[in-house]
Scaffold this motif. Structure first.
Motif, short mmCIF file in Angstrom:
data_model
loop_
_atom_site.label_atom_id
_atom_site.label_comp_id
_atom_site.label_asym_id
_atom_site.label_seq_id
_atom_site.Cartn_x
_atom_site.Cartn_y
_atom_site.Cartn_z
N ALA A 121 0.82 -1.21 0.00
CA ALA A 121 0.00 0.00 0.00
C ALA A 121 0.86 1.26 0.00
O ALA A 121 2.00 1.25 0.47
CB ALA A 121 -0.92 0.01 1.21
N GLU A 122 0.29 2.33 -0.53
CA GLU A 122 0.95 3.61 -0.50
C GLU A 122 0.57 4.37 0.77
O GLU A 122 -0.47 4.08 1.38
CB GLU A 122 0.55 4.43 -1.74
N GLU A 123 1.39 5.33 1.16
CA GLU A 123 1.10 6.08 2.38
C GLU A 123 -0.18 6.89 2.26
O GLU A 123 -0.78 7.29 3.26
CB GLU A 123 2.28 6.99 2.74
N GLU A 175 2.93 -0.21 10.60
CA GLU A 175 4.33 -0.41 10.23
C GLU A 175 4.65 0.21 8.89
O GLU A 175 5.76 0.72 8.67
CB GLU A 175 4.66 -1.91 10.19
N ARG A 176 3.67 0.19 7.98
CA ARG A 176 3.85 0.73 6.63
C ARG A 176 3.59 2.22 6.57
O ARG A 176 3.75 2.85 5.53
CB ARG A 176 2.92 0.01 5.65
N GLY A 177 3.16 2.82 7.69
CA GLY A 177 2.86 4.25 7.70
C GLY A 177 1.55 4.59 7.04
O GLY A 177 1.33 5.74 6.62
N VAL A 178 0.64 3.61 6.93
CA VAL A 178 -0.66 3.81 6.29
C VAL A 178 -1.67 4.27 7.35
O VAL A 178 -1.72 3.72 8.45
CB VAL A 178 -1.16 2.51 5.62
N LYS A 179 -2.47 5.27 7.02
CA LYS A 179 -3.48 5.79 7.95
C LYS A 179 -4.56 4.74 8.19
O LYS A 179 -4.87 3.93 7.30
CB LYS A 179 -4.11 7.07 7.40
N THR A 180 -5.16 4.80 9.37
CA THR A 180 -6.14 3.78 9.74
C THR A 180 -7.40 4.40 10.34
O THR A 180 -7.33 5.38 11.08
CB THR A 180 -5.55 2.79 10.76
N VAL A 181 -8.53 3.79 10.02
CA VAL A 181 -9.82 4.18 10.59
C VAL A 181 -10.46 2.91 11.16
O VAL A 181 -10.38 1.84 10.54
CB VAL A 181 -10.75 4.79 9.53
N GLU A 193 -7.42 -11.22 13.35
CA GLU A 193 -6.98 -10.97 11.97
C GLU A 193 -7.00 -9.48 11.65
O GLU A 193 -6.09 -8.95 10.99
CB GLU A 193 -7.90 -11.71 10.98
N VAL A 194 -8.02 -8.79 12.12
CA VAL A 194 -8.14 -7.35 11.87
C VAL A 194 -7.05 -6.59 12.61
O VAL A 194 -6.45 -5.64 12.07
CB VAL A 194 -9.54 -6.85 12.28
N ILE A 195 -6.77 -6.99 13.83
CA ILE A 195 -5.70 -6.36 14.62
C ILE A 195 -4.36 -6.50 13.91
O ILE A 195 -3.58 -5.54 13.82
CB ILE A 195 -5.64 -6.97 16.03
N ASN A 196 -4.09 -7.69 13.39
CA ASN A 196 -2.82 -7.92 12.69
C ASN A 196 -2.71 -7.07 11.44
O ASN A 196 -1.62 -6.56 11.11
CB ASN A 196 -2.67 -9.41 12.35
N ILE A 197 -3.82 -6.90 10.73
CA ILE A 197 -3.82 -6.05 9.53
C ILE A 197 -3.52 -4.61 9.91
O ILE A 197 -2.75 -3.90 9.24
CB ILE A 197 -5.17 -6.15 8.80
N LEU A 198 -4.11 -4.14 11.01
CA LEU A 198 -3.88 -2.76 11.46
C LEU A 198 -2.42 -2.55 11.88
O LEU A 198 -1.83 -1.51 11.60
CB LEU A 198 -4.81 -2.44 12.63
N LYS A 199 -1.86 -3.54 12.55
CA LYS A 199 -0.45 -3.44 12.96
C LYS A 199 0.46 -3.35 11.73
O LYS A 199 1.42 -2.58 11.72
CB LYS A 199 -0.06 -4.64 13.83
N LEU A 200 0.15 -4.13 10.71
CA LEU A 200 0.91 -4.09 9.47
C LEU A 200 0.78 -2.72 8.81
O LEU A 200 1.77 -2.16 8.32
CB LEU A 200 0.41 -5.19 8.51
#
Length: 285
Positions: free
Chosen positions: A175-177, A202-208, A192-199
């Motif tokens: 993913a892009e920032e 780490e990638r600097g991707v914004k999260t909602v 599974e959702v928690i692990n995706i958010l952690k990833l």
């Protein structure tokens, strides 16, 4: 715009420390008295302490006791609600329709009372600025993710909503920032959702995040958090019925918020997609 104080207390009641829970129960039972009380008067009436009142406001995410009183006063001006009702053995279809309708209205109303408008604005801004929004949910939450994806694609916003978490992880890894990961989990603790958010972090991707009201692992990992009401669900309602409806309601609000910000472009995109769909259906005539 202040959200309902009584709704927030009811939602958080079972998650509060015992001393604050006792105080919260007193407020729920005596709301009219509370709006005319000082901190000291309330703490004396509830056999508590002024410090407990302040701690309770903090636990509820409310600025202070005055803010709480304003919210409760607003609640008291509204009609008294029926509350949630579960079905009974051999229930008539008439009663099932009546109860389902009542419960649906109640869950939307309860959720509307706890909407944080600052977080809502932030979530809309993040989604508007995103190149692609990656919706992530497991089970019933993935139904909501698919609905959200469909809405965004109709207004020319890149969106994904895959059920395969390995595939989602692959998308996030690349993913892009400017992308956004939108996590949907009623419990707020779906591994599974928690692990995706952690990833994503780490990638600097914004999260909602979209979870039930209160502190959860999912909400702690998100830049903007949205909440549905968290009532004590009856056995049949717990099958993701009311929670799914509340999640869809918030997705609608997000979509309309985005549409309002780019109104003219949205109208054009909707017209184009409507025409495209019509051309497909006309081909079967």
């Amino acid at each position: 715009m202040a959200t309902g104080g009584l709704a927030i207390i009811q939602t958080m009641l079972n998650k509060l420390p015992q001393s604050e829970q006792k105080l919260a129960e007193y407020i729920l039972q005596n709301p009219h008295e509370v709006v005319n009380s000082t901190v000291q008067e309330l703490s004396t009436s509830a056999n508590s302490s002024g410090a407990a009142v302040i701690r309770l406001c903090k636990s509820l995410g409310i600025k202070g006791f005055q803010d709480l009183k304003i919210r409760i006063a607003g609640d008291l001006m509204k009609n008294v609600e029926q509350g949630y009702r579960d079905i009974e053995p051999s229930e008539s279809l008439y009663r099932i329709v009546e109860k389902t309708t009542s419960n649906s209205i109640q869950t939307i109303r309860d959720t509307s009372e706890i909407i944080d408008h600052d977080n809502l604005k932030q979530a809309i801004a993040l989604m508007l600025n995103a190149k692609t929004v990656h919706f992530c949910g497991v089970g019933a939450s993935n139904i909501v993710a698919a609905d959200a994806q469909q809405k965004l694609l109709r207004i020319n916003k890149g969106a994904t909503a895959f059920t395969d978490m390995h595939l989602v992880a692959t998308l996030i890894a690349n993913a892009e920032e400017s992308d956004v990961v939108f996590a949907i989990s009623f419990s707020g603790e779906t591994p599974e959702v928690i692990n995706i958010l952690k990833l994503a972090k780490e990638r600097g991707v914004k999260t909602v995040g979209l979870t039930h009201f209160g502190q959860t692992t999912v909400s702690s990992l998100c830049d903007a958090s949205l909440y549905t009401s968290f009532s004590n669900e009856a056995p049949f309602r717990s099958a993701a019925t009311s929670s799914r409806l509340a999640q869809l309601y918030l997705i609608d609000i997000l979509f309309l918020g985005m549409a309002s910000e780019q109104y003219e472009a949205t109208v054009q995109y909707i017209d184009k997609t409507r025409a495209a769909i019509k051309s497909m259906t006309d081909g079967y005539k």
